[in-house]
Design a protein around this motif. Structure first.
Motif, PDB file in Angstrom:
ATOM      1  N   SER A  98     -65.037  44.974 -39.186  1.00  0.00           N
ATOM      2  CA  SER A  98     -63.234  44.417 -39.446  1.00  0.00           C
ATOM      3  C   SER A  98     -63.733  45.150 -41.332  1.00  0.00           C
ATOM      4  O   SER A  98     -62.882  45.718 -41.549  1.00  0.00           O
ATOM      5  CB  SER A  98     -63.607  43.233 -40.072  1.00  0.00           C
ATOM      6  N   ILE A  99     -65.318  45.014 -41.559  1.00  0.00           N
ATOM      7  CA  ILE A  99     -65.842  46.101 -42.893  1.00  0.00           C
ATOM      8  C   ILE A  99     -66.666  47.158 -42.490  1.00  0.00           C
ATOM      9  O   ILE A  99     -67.511  47.034 -41.429  1.00  0.00           O
ATOM     10  CB  ILE A  99     -66.760  45.385 -43.404  1.00  0.00           C
ATOM     11  N   CYS A 129     -65.464  51.426 -49.437  1.00  0.00           N
ATOM     12  CA  CYS A 129     -66.374  50.768 -48.818  1.00  0.00           C
ATOM     13  C   CYS A 129     -64.988  50.170 -48.288  1.00  0.00           C
ATOM     14  O   CYS A 129     -63.969  50.027 -48.303  1.00  0.00           O
ATOM     15  CB  CYS A 129     -66.281  49.476 -49.495  1.00  0.00           C
ATOM     16  N   SER A 132     -61.201  45.696 -47.042  1.00  0.00           N
ATOM     17  CA  SER A 132     -61.663  44.704 -47.820  1.00  0.00           C
ATOM     18  C   SER A 132     -60.839  44.913 -49.094  1.00  0.00           C
ATOM     19  O   SER A 132     -60.343  46.067 -49.492  1.00  0.00           O
ATOM     20  CB  SER A 132     -62.764  44.678 -48.288  1.00  0.00           C
ATOM     21  N   ASN A 133     -59.638  43.865 -49.315  1.00  0.00           N
ATOM     22  CA  ASN A 133     -59.094  43.996 -49.937  1.00  0.00           C
ATOM     23  C   ASN A 133     -59.206  43.166 -50.843  1.00  0.00           C
ATOM     24  O   ASN A 133     -58.071  42.457 -51.777  1.00  0.00           O
ATOM     25  CB  ASN A 133     -57.645  43.823 -49.920  1.00  0.00           C
ATOM     26  N   ASN A 134     -60.562  42.813 -51.518  1.00  0.00           N
ATOM     27  CA  ASN A 134     -61.104  41.503 -52.474  1.00  0.00           C
ATOM     28  C   ASN A 134     -61.628  42.008 -53.926  1.00  0.00           C
ATOM     29  O   ASN A 134     -62.016  43.945 -52.939  1.00  0.00           O
ATOM     30  CB  ASN A 134     -62.005  40.947 -51.259  1.00  0.00           C
ATOM     31  N   ALA A 137     -65.448  43.155 -53.756  1.00  0.00           N
ATOM     32  CA  ALA A 137     -65.301  45.041 -53.263  1.00  0.00           C
ATOM     33  C   ALA A 137     -65.482  45.940 -54.503  1.00  0.00           C
ATOM     34  O   ALA A 137     -65.976  47.160 -54.008  1.00  0.00           O
ATOM     35  CB  ALA A 137     -64.631  45.349 -52.137  1.00  0.00           C
TER      36      ALA A 137
END
Length: 418
Positions: A98-99, A129, A132-134, A137
Motif C-alpha cells: 500500500s506504501i 513516497c 500516503s496522503n498523511n 509523509a
C-alpha cells in the motif's frame, strides 16, 4: 574530439566521490525502508507531455526528443518522478504494497545553458513516497533530505516551504493573479508576458529582478486555499517544528512541474549563485491517476548531485584514491609467486596496485613513491627462493624482509603498525 557542450566525463578520481555519496545515502534510506529503483533513461515522449505541463520550460525548450527506427517519439528523461510513476503503474507495484518507498540515482537530460552546477546531462538523487496522503509523509521525505545534507556535514542551507493547494484552488488564484499582473504587463520580462494567460503561476518563479519586484506585492495563493488545504499545510509545519527543523514559508514558491499539489518545498544555499536550489520537491496526488493508474497520493524530492559535490568539495578532499600497497616484481618467475601475495591482500581487502611494467626495480620503486601508496611489497628472486617478502615503508623508508607465513599471520601489524 571533445565532449558535447553541457556534458562531462566523470574521471576515476571523481568516480570515487560518487561512490562515497552512494555509500552515505544507501544506509540512510535503507534504514527507513526506501528501496532503490532504476528506470530507463529513455521514455515515450508522451509520458512527459502528460505529466510535466504544456507551458513549462522543460516541455517547450529543454527536452531531448528524437524518433527511433520504428518512428516512435522518444525522449531522454528530463526528470525522475514521471518515470517512477510510469514504472509504478506498468509493474503494478500497487498490488504488492500500500506504501512504496523508492529512491533512485541517475542521469537526466535538459537542453539548458550550461553553467556552474547545471549541465545538459546532470544527475539526480531522488526519493518518492508513494501511497500516503498523511502530512507525516511530507515531513518524512523532507527530514531525509536534511539528514543526508547533515551527514555530509553541509549545514549552509535553508528550507523554504509553501502550499500550492489543489487544482481548483489554483484556478481561482490564477484569475486573481492575472488581474493583478495585467496592470504591469509592459514591465514584466518577455517570458512572463508570454505566460500571463497560459501559465501565470510560473511567473512567480521568475528570476528577473523587475518581475520579482512586481510579484512581491501580488496577491498570495494561500488566500485561495480552503480550510482542508490550510489545515494540511499547518500540520506539515507543526511536524517540522516537532523535529526542530527550521523553515521559512515562501508564498511565491511554485515548483516548475505542473503535477504538484499542496506541499511544495526547496532547500536552498547562497553558495551557488543563481542555481541556488540543492533539493526540490513536493506532493503530487493526481500524477499516477493521470497516467492511468489508481488514485495514489505521493510525495518526493530530487537533489542535484553535481551541485551537491560543489558544496561539499572541502570534505571530499579527504577522500584518498591512492592504493595502500604498491607491489613490484622482477620477472616471470617472481610474478607467479606474486599471486600468493595478491590473494592475501584481496582477502584482507587492502587496496593495492600491481606494477605492470617491465622496468627494473629502481624504476618500479620510483613509480611506487609516485603512486601515493604507504607501503611497497618487493618480490625478487631472493624472496621467491626463500619464501619471503620485502616490505618498504614509503614514508620512513624503513625496509624489512619477513617470511610469507609471518606476513599471512600478522598482516595487520606488518602493514599498519607504522
Amino acid at each position: 574530439m571533445q565532449p558535447l557542450r553541457g556534458t562531462k566525463d566523470i574521471l576515476p578520481e571523481e568516480s570515487i566521490i560518487w561512490q562515497y555519496l552512494r555509500d552515505i545515502v544507501t544506509p540512510i534510506l535503507s534504514t527507513c525502508n526506501y528501496n532503490e529503483i532504476t528506470t530507463p533513461i529513455i521514455e515515450n515522449t508522451e509520458l512527459f507531455y502528460r505529466t510535466i505541463g504544456d507551458d513549462t520550460d522543460i516541455i517547450n525548450k529543454e527536452m531531448y526528443n528524437f524518433f527511433d527506427q520504428s518512428q516512435r517519439k522518444i525522449t531522454l528523461r528530463p526528470e525522475g518522478t514521471a518515470s517512477i510513476a510510469r514504472a509504478f503503474i506498468s509493474n503494478k507495484m500497487y498490488n504488492h504494497n500500500s506504501i512504496n518507498r523508492l529512491w533512485y540515482l541517475g542521469p537526466m537530460f535538459r537542453y539548458e545553458r550550461p553553467q556552474t552546477g547545471r549541465q545538459r546531462q546532470f544527475h539526480q538523487l531522488g526519493i518518492e513516497c508513494i501511497g500516503s496522503n498523511n502530512p507525516i509523509a511530507d515531513v518524512e521525505v523532507i527530514r531525509l533530505a536534511i539528514l543526508i545534507l547533515n551527514t555530509l556535514d553541509y549545514k549552509q542551507y535553508k528550507l523554504e516551504i509553501n502550499s500550492i493547494g489543489k487544482i481548483e484552488e489554483r484556478e481561482q488564484y490564477k484569475s486573481i493573479l492575472i488581474n493583478y499582473l495585467e496592470k504591469y504587463i509592459k514591465d514584466l520580462d518577455t517570458d512572463s508576458q508570454a505566460r500571463i494567460h497560459t501559465n501565470p503561476l510560473r511567473i512567480l518563479d521568475s528570476k528577473n529582478s523587475r518581475t520579482q519586484e512586481i510579484i512581491y506585492d501580488a496577491p498570495k495563493l494561500i488566500s485561495c486555499l480552503n480550510t482542508e488545504s490550510r489545515k494540511y499545510f499547518d500540520n506539515v509545519c507543526e511536524l517540522l517544528e516537532s523535529l526542530s527543523i527550521p523553515y521559512s514559508i515562501n508564498y511565491n514558491l511554485i515548483r516548475g512541474l505542473d503535477y504538484y499539489n499542496d506541499t511544495a518545498f526547496e532547500i536552498k544555499t547562497k553558495e551557488l549563485g543563481s542555481q541556488d536550489t540543492i533539493c526540490g520537491g513536493g506532493r503530487y496526488n493526481s500524477l499516477i491517476e493521470q497516467l492511468g493508474g489508481p488514485s495514489t497520493p505521493s510525495v518526493g524530492w530530487a537533489i542535484g548531485i553535481e551541485r551537491l559535490i560543489i558544496l561539499i568539495k572541502n570534505q571530499l578532499k579527504l577522500i584518498n584514491i591512492c592504493p595502500y600497497v604498491y607491489v613490484i616484481n622482477q620477472n616471470l618467475h617472481t610474478q607467479k609467486y606474486t599471486w600468493k601475495v595478491i590473494n592475501i591482500l584481496e582477502t584482507q581487502k587492502t587496496k593495492f596496485e600491481l606494477d605492470l611494467s617491465c622496468a627494473n626495480f629502481s624504476k618500479q620503486l620510483k613509480k611506487a613513491y609516485n603512486s601515493g601508496a604507504k607501503k611497497c611489497i618487493i618480490i625478487g628472486d631472493n624472496e621467491v627462493n626463500q619464501q619471503n617478502i620485502t616490505i618498504k615503508d614509503l614514508e620512513s623508508n624503513i625496509q624489512q624482509t619477513i617470511k610469507l607465513e609471518v606476513f599471512i599471520d600478522q598482516i595487520q601489524y606488518v602493514l599498519y603498525s607504522q
